[in-house]
Scaffold this active site. Structure first.
Site, PDB file in Angstrom:
ATOM      1  N   GLY A 196      -0.538   2.206   6.784  1.00 19.84           N
ATOM      2  CA  GLY A 196      -0.720   1.495   8.052  1.00 19.84           C
ATOM      3  C   GLY A 196      -0.069   0.120   8.085  1.00 19.84           C
ATOM      4  CE  LYS A 197       3.430  -0.297   3.162  1.00 18.43           C
ATOM      5  NZ  LYS A 197       2.972   1.119   3.009  1.00 18.43           N
ATOM      6  N   GLY A 202       0.847  -1.192   0.000  1.00 20.78           N
ATOM      7  CA  GLY A 202       0.000   0.000   0.000  1.00 20.78           C
ATOM      8  C   GLY A 202       0.877   1.233   0.000  1.00 20.78           C
ATOM      9  N   PRO A 203       0.272   2.383  -0.269  1.00 18.37           N
ATOM     10  CG  PRO A 203      -1.178   3.975  -1.137  1.00 18.37           C
ATOM     11  CD  PRO A 203      -1.141   2.608  -0.557  1.00 18.37           C
ATOM     12  CB  SER A 204       4.348   6.255   1.981  1.00 17.48           C
ATOM     13  OG  SER A 204       4.986   6.646   3.145  1.00 17.48           O
ATOM     14  N   GLY A 205       2.302   5.341   4.520  1.00 18.14           N
ATOM     15  CA  GLY A 205       1.352   5.838   5.517  1.00 18.14           C
ATOM     16  C   GLY A 205       0.044   5.072   5.564  1.00 18.14           C
ATOM     17  CD  GLU A 216      10.945  -6.010   0.596  1.00 20.39           C
ATOM     18  OE1 GLU A 216      11.426  -6.927  -0.030  1.00 20.39           O
ATOM     19  OE2 GLU A 216       9.932  -5.388   0.226  1.00 20.39           O
TER      20      GLU A 216
HETATM   21  P1  ATP Z   1       5.540   3.292   5.024  1.00 21.86           P
HETATM   22  O1  ATP Z   1       5.346   2.463   3.798  1.00 21.86           O
HETATM   23  O2  ATP Z   1       5.906   4.712   4.698  1.00 21.86           O
HETATM   24  O3  ATP Z   1       6.443   2.672   6.047  1.00 21.86           O
HETATM   25  P2  ATP Z   1       3.141   2.388   6.412  1.00 21.86           P
HETATM   26  O4  ATP Z   1       2.068   1.958   5.475  1.00 21.86           O
HETATM   27  O5  ATP Z   1       3.958   1.328   7.047  1.00 21.86           O
HETATM   28  O6  ATP Z   1       4.072   3.469   5.706  1.00 21.86           O
HETATM   29  P3  ATP Z   1       2.661   3.277   9.104  1.00 21.86           P
HETATM   30  O7  ATP Z   1       4.113   3.472   9.399  1.00 21.86           O
HETATM   31  O8  ATP Z   1       1.974   2.132   9.709  1.00 21.86           O
HETATM   32  O9  ATP Z   1       2.420   3.267   7.527  1.00 21.86           O
HETATM   33  O10 ATP Z   1       1.929   4.629   9.513  1.00 21.86           O
HETATM   34  C1  ATP Z   1       0.524   4.798   9.392  1.00 21.86           C
HETATM   35  C2  ATP Z   1       0.146   6.165   9.941  1.00 21.86           C
HETATM   36  O11 ATP Z   1       0.417   6.217  11.333  1.00 21.86           O
HETATM   37  C3  ATP Z   1       0.940   7.320   9.314  1.00 21.86           C
HETATM   38  O12 ATP Z   1       0.054   8.411   9.178  1.00 21.86           O
HETATM   39  C4  ATP Z   1       2.005   7.602  10.333  1.00 21.86           C
HETATM   40  O13 ATP Z   1       2.364   8.964  10.292  1.00 21.86           O
HETATM   41  C5  ATP Z   1       1.301   7.267  11.645  1.00 21.86           C
HETATM   42  N1  ATP Z   1       2.245   6.770  12.661  1.00 21.86           N
HETATM   43  C6  ATP Z   1       3.113   5.746  12.521  1.00 21.86           C
HETATM   44  N2  ATP Z   1       3.786   5.525  13.668  1.00 21.86           N
HETATM   45  C7  ATP Z   1       3.339   6.445  14.562  1.00 21.86           C
HETATM   46  C8  ATP Z   1       3.628   6.729  15.938  1.00 21.86           C
HETATM   47  N3  ATP Z   1       4.527   6.008  16.630  1.00 21.86           N
HETATM   48  N4  ATP Z   1       2.948   7.750  16.527  1.00 21.86           N
HETATM   49  C9  ATP Z   1       2.024   8.459  15.852  1.00 21.86           C
HETATM   50  N5  ATP Z   1       1.691   8.236  14.559  1.00 21.86           N
HETATM   51  C10 ATP Z   1       2.339   7.253  13.917  1.00 21.86           C
END
Ligand code: ATP
Length: 296
Positions: free
Chosen positions: A92-93, A87-90, A216
């Site tokens: 929730g993965k 999924g796109p960055s952010g 990853e």
């Molecule tokens: P990426 O591919 O960029 O790693 P992701 O799909 O893994 O993104 P997450 O890292 O799970 O996404 O983040 C999901 C949302 O939660 C984002 O808006 C992020 O800013 C927020 N987020 C992640 N970790 C925290 C935290 N420790 N405290 C507050 N918000 C957070």
């Protein structure tokens, strides 16, 4: 950091904490300040009651004082299968993986590991089912051997050589006459980023958890490191349940199931070929090689 967490208990506990927190000091703080285990944590020890390896059941989650990050997330990971989260960055993965490790508590829904609600399992017991390899893999100053023994103090040299071979790191022990006693440098600076991640995977292989969670790296890897990572992931996936936050098409294509997330919701689940047909978002991600492609 290692010494910071050492007083909390033995090396294994420190390692668990370290895994959880390296690369993000504030996350260590979050773990240390987690509320005491709730009553029903301590009650129901014992053997898993069966069921799938991991089951998200209408899970909702927000970080403290934040907007919802996961909404109504449901999917099942049977034992022995490989699931890719894309999924796109952010989207929730990575948050999904941290919920499996129970770094945070759910807001709604249920999450079951080995057939039991994670809230009914003391964290130590829960984590005995799990291996977790973070994007920024924690590597400690010391030798290759120190790093490998951290999770499995009784591993033999032969076992260590085997796991290093599985993740294509044999050249690390062949590089100097010191072999396993070669230093990796402060934080692993003597290793490349790709080597650090694979060393962390090797360490996890040694402790042989039935369920492996792998975030990853998003960073570009050169073609050789990319191939080595693919090989390491295949080694890890053998006879094991793997959930991988995937940023590479090469990691995704052979998965038994791919969960496509967008804005914290599951928008599609299927295999690569099915999703290319049915999911516009998946098609778009695949067209861009899931954000990173090998530098060749
Ligand atoms: P990426 O591919 O960029 O790693 P992701 O799909 O893994 O993104 P997450 O890292 O799970 O996404 O983040 C999901 C949302 O939660 C984002 O808006 C992020 O800013 C927020 N987020 C992640 N970790 C925290 C935290 N420790 N405290 C507050 N918000 C957070």
């Amino acid at each position: 950091l290692f010494f910071l967490v050492m007083p909390l208990g033995g090396a294994l506990q420190a390692y668990t904490q370290l895994q959880a927190g390296l690369g993000a000091l504030e996350r260590i703080e979050e773990i240390l300040t987690l509320p005491a285990e709730t009553d029903h944590d301590t009650g129901a020890a014992g053997v898993p009651v069966g069921g799938p390896a991991v089951e998200f059941d209408q899970v909702g989650f927000s970080y403290e004082n934040g907007d919802p990050v996961l909404r109504d997330v449901s999917f099942t990971v049977p034992y022995g299968t490989r699931t890719a989260l894309v999924g796109p960055s952010g989207a929730g993965k990575s948050t999904l993986l941290s919920l499996v490790e129970r770094f945070y508590e759910l807001e709604s829904g249920q999450l079951r590991v080995a057939g039991r609600d994670v809230r009914d399992q003391p964290r130590d017991e829960l984590r005995s089912h799990l291996g977790y390899v973070e994007q920024e893999a924690p590597v400690l100053a010391g030798t290759l051997r120190d790093n490998l023994l951290l999770a499995s103090p009784s591993a033999t040299d032969a076992q260590m050589a085997d796991v290093l071979a599985a993740v294509n790191l044999t050249d690390l022990i062949d590089r100097t006459p010191l072999g396993l006693d070669a230093q990796v440098g402060e934080g692993g600076v003597l290793l490349s980023g790709g080597e650090r991640q694979r060393l962390a995977i090797a360490r996890t292989l040694l402790s042989a958890p039935p369920i492996l969670l792998l975030d990853e790296p998003t960073s570009n890897l050169d073609a050789r490191n990319e191939a080595a990572l693919r090989q390491a992931i295949s080694a890890v996936a053998e006879n094991r349940t793997l959930i991988v936050v995937a940023h590479r098409l090469s990691t995704v294509v052979d998965s038994d199931q791919i969960v496509v997330l967008e804005h914290g919701k599951v928008v599609a689940v299927g295999r690569h070929a099915e999703l290319l047909e049915s999911s516009p978002l998946y098609r778009e991600l695949a067209a861009h090689q899931f954000l990173v492609a090998a530098d060749s």
